[in-house]
Design a protein around this motif. Sequence first.
Motif, PDB file in Angstrom:
ATOM      1  N   UNK A  76      42.927  46.574  56.195  1.00  0.00           N
ATOM      2  CA  UNK A  76      42.812  45.343  55.405  1.00  0.00           C
ATOM      3  C   UNK A  76      41.983  44.316  56.171  1.00  0.00           C
ATOM      4  N   UNK A  77      42.262  44.165  57.444  1.00  0.00           N
ATOM      5  CA  UNK A  77      41.524  43.211  58.274  1.00  0.00           C
ATOM      6  C   UNK A  77      40.035  43.555  58.316  1.00  0.00           C
ATOM      7  N   UNK A  78      39.714  44.846  58.494  1.00  0.00           N
ATOM      8  CA  UNK A  78      38.307  45.265  58.557  1.00  0.00           C
ATOM      9  C   UNK A  78      37.586  44.994  57.241  1.00  0.00           C
ATOM     10  N   UNK A  79      38.243  45.284  56.126  1.00  0.00           N
ATOM     11  CA  UNK A  79      37.613  45.070  54.825  1.00  0.00           C
ATOM     12  C   UNK A  79      37.444  43.580  54.522  1.00  0.00           C
ATOM     13  N   UNK A  80      38.330  42.775  55.099  1.00  0.00           N
ATOM     14  CA  UNK A  80      38.223  41.332  54.923  1.00  0.00           C
ATOM     15  C   UNK A  80      37.153  40.733  55.837  1.00  0.00           C
ATOM     16  N   UNK A  81      37.257  40.978  57.124  1.00  0.00           N
ATOM     17  CA  UNK A  81      36.434  40.257  58.090  1.00  0.00           C
ATOM     18  C   UNK A  81      35.105  40.926  58.410  1.00  0.00           C
ATOM     19  N   UNK A  82      34.996  42.246  58.192  1.00  0.00           N
ATOM     20  CA  UNK A  82      33.730  42.940  58.446  1.00  0.00           C
ATOM     21  C   UNK A  82      32.940  43.127  57.157  1.00  0.00           C
ATOM     22  N   UNK A  83      33.610  43.651  56.125  1.00  0.00           N
ATOM     23  CA  UNK A  83      32.923  43.907  54.860  1.00  0.00           C
ATOM     24  C   UNK A  83      32.945  42.705  53.922  1.00  0.00           C
ATOM     25  N   UNK A  84      33.838  41.746  54.203  1.00  0.00           N
ATOM     26  CA  UNK A  84      33.941  40.527  53.375  1.00  0.00           C
ATOM     27  C   UNK A  84      34.203  40.817  51.905  1.00  0.00           C
ATOM     28  N   UNK A  85      35.051  41.806  51.607  1.00  0.00           N
ATOM     29  CA  UNK A  85      35.446  42.060  50.231  1.00  0.00           C
ATOM     30  C   UNK A  85      36.362  40.917  49.787  1.00  0.00           C
ATOM     31  N   UNK A  86      36.052  40.242  48.669  1.00  0.00           N
ATOM     32  CA  UNK A  86      36.825  39.069  48.252  1.00  0.00           C
ATOM     33  C   UNK A  86      38.326  39.316  48.126  1.00  0.00           C
ATOM     34  N   UNK A  87      38.719  40.400  47.475  1.00  0.00           N
ATOM     35  CA  UNK A  87      40.149  40.658  47.286  1.00  0.00           C
ATOM     36  C   UNK A  87      40.860  40.847  48.620  1.00  0.00           C
ATOM     37  N   UNK A  88      40.180  41.491  49.566  1.00  0.00           N
ATOM     38  CA  UNK A  88      40.783  41.700  50.881  1.00  0.00           C
ATOM     39  C   UNK A  88      40.790  40.410  51.702  1.00  0.00           C
ATOM     40  N   UNK A  89      39.788  39.572  51.527  1.00  0.00           N
ATOM     41  CA  UNK A  89      39.795  38.263  52.171  1.00  0.00           C
ATOM     42  C   UNK A  89      40.985  37.442  51.681  1.00  0.00           C
ATOM     43  N   UNK A  90      41.232  37.487  50.377  1.00  0.00           N
ATOM     44  CA  UNK A  90      42.369  36.765  49.795  1.00  0.00           C
ATOM     45  C   UNK A  90      43.679  37.301  50.369  1.00  0.00           C
ATOM     46  N   UNK A  91      43.799  38.622  50.414  1.00  0.00           N
ATOM     47  CA  UNK A  91      45.013  39.244  50.942  1.00  0.00           C
ATOM     48  C   UNK A  91      45.203  38.886  52.409  1.00  0.00           C
ATOM     49  N   UNK A  92      44.128  38.963  53.190  1.00  0.00           N
ATOM     50  CA  UNK A  92      44.216  38.630  54.610  1.00  0.00           C
ATOM     51  C   UNK A  92      44.613  37.164  54.797  1.00  0.00           C
ATOM     52  N   UNK A  93      44.097  36.298  53.946  1.00  0.00           N
ATOM     53  CA  UNK A  93      44.464  34.885  54.016  1.00  0.00           C
ATOM     54  C   UNK A  93      45.962  34.712  53.789  1.00  0.00           C
ATOM     55  N   UNK A  94      46.491  35.344  52.756  1.00  0.00           N
ATOM     56  CA  UNK A  94      47.914  35.204  52.458  1.00  0.00           C
ATOM     57  C   UNK A  94      48.788  35.851  53.524  1.00  0.00           C
ATOM     58  N   UNK A  95      48.307  36.924  54.121  1.00  0.00           N
ATOM     59  CA  UNK A  95      49.053  37.537  55.222  1.00  0.00           C
ATOM     60  C   UNK A  95      49.159  36.559  56.386  1.00  0.00           C
ATOM     61  N   UNK A  96      48.109  35.797  56.625  1.00  0.00           N
ATOM     62  CA  UNK A  96      48.137  34.792  57.691  1.00  0.00           C
ATOM     63  C   UNK A  96      49.014  33.606  57.320  1.00  0.00           C
ATOM     64  N   UNK A  97      48.946  33.165  56.061  1.00  0.00           N
ATOM     65  CA  UNK A  97      49.752  32.023  55.637  1.00  0.00           C
ATOM     66  C   UNK A  97      51.252  32.331  55.701  1.00  0.00           C
ATOM     67  N   UNK A  98      51.610  33.582  55.441  1.00  0.00           N
ATOM     68  CA  UNK A  98      53.032  33.946  55.340  1.00  0.00           C
ATOM     69  C   UNK A  98      53.532  34.798  56.505  1.00  0.00           C
ATOM     70  N   UNK A  99      52.642  35.060  57.478  1.00  0.00           N
ATOM     71  CA  UNK A  99      52.994  35.928  58.619  1.00  0.00           C
ATOM     72  C   UNK A  99      53.530  37.274  58.138  1.00  0.00           C
ATOM     73  N   UNK A 100      52.882  37.832  57.142  1.00  0.00           N
ATOM     74  CA  UNK A 100      53.270  39.138  56.629  1.00  0.00           C
ATOM     75  C   UNK A 100      52.512  40.232  57.368  1.00  0.00           C
TER      76      UNK A 100
END
Length: 222
Positions: A76-100
């Motif tokens: 998930x992190x790679x798809x968010x921060x390396x590939x910049x896929x929007x849905x994964x960026x959103x998921x990664x953001x919420x994982x950080x906001x909620x410590x999930x």
Amino acid sequence: MASLSVLLGKVARISCVLVLPMLYVSASATVGGSSDPGDEPELIQLYTQDELNVLINEGRHLERIKIDECQFTRDIKDRALILNYPAYLYLWADMNFTSTCIRGNAADGVAALKIAAEKGMPAALYKMGRLFLTGTYVQKDYDSAYRHIHTAASLGYDDAKLTLVNLLATHDGNEGDYAEAYRWLYRTVFPDSKRHELAETLLSELRKKMPASEIRKAESVK
């Protein structure tokens, strides 16, 4: 100087991340594996962006990765921060906001959400707008909040339409803004009675600020 074999190894590892959009992860693999076909581990497919968007819109994205026991965290992190896929960026953001599944970091969450919003993801635009509206993790900024929420509403995001009408019913605006937001929400069909009733209440409040002719026009436009 690094040897040619080491450099090629690094390139190969990077290519694996960038080229393969879908990974399969073993849910029950054991060290050493098994030679018995009947004992082959179950393969779990990482979510496609379309699947993840559905989970996000239903508010079940964090629940899903918990069900999957956080095994996709690195992917998930790679798809968010390396590939910049929007849905994964959103998921990664919420994982950080909620410590999930990770040790959360609000700044990292905001940074990921901003990129998803810049890429035009309606859910990310709306959530970024809500952060500006409430002053959560960022400085409160009504103009930025309105801009993000308006854009999300223009892209058809239902919760953004509700919030936009609420903002215009409780803040100053112009007739063009009122008519536009009214039309968008008036034409929306909600699958649940709760949001439908909320929409009716908000439209009723906005009507108080609109001339009768503008209301008729907004309700008649297809």
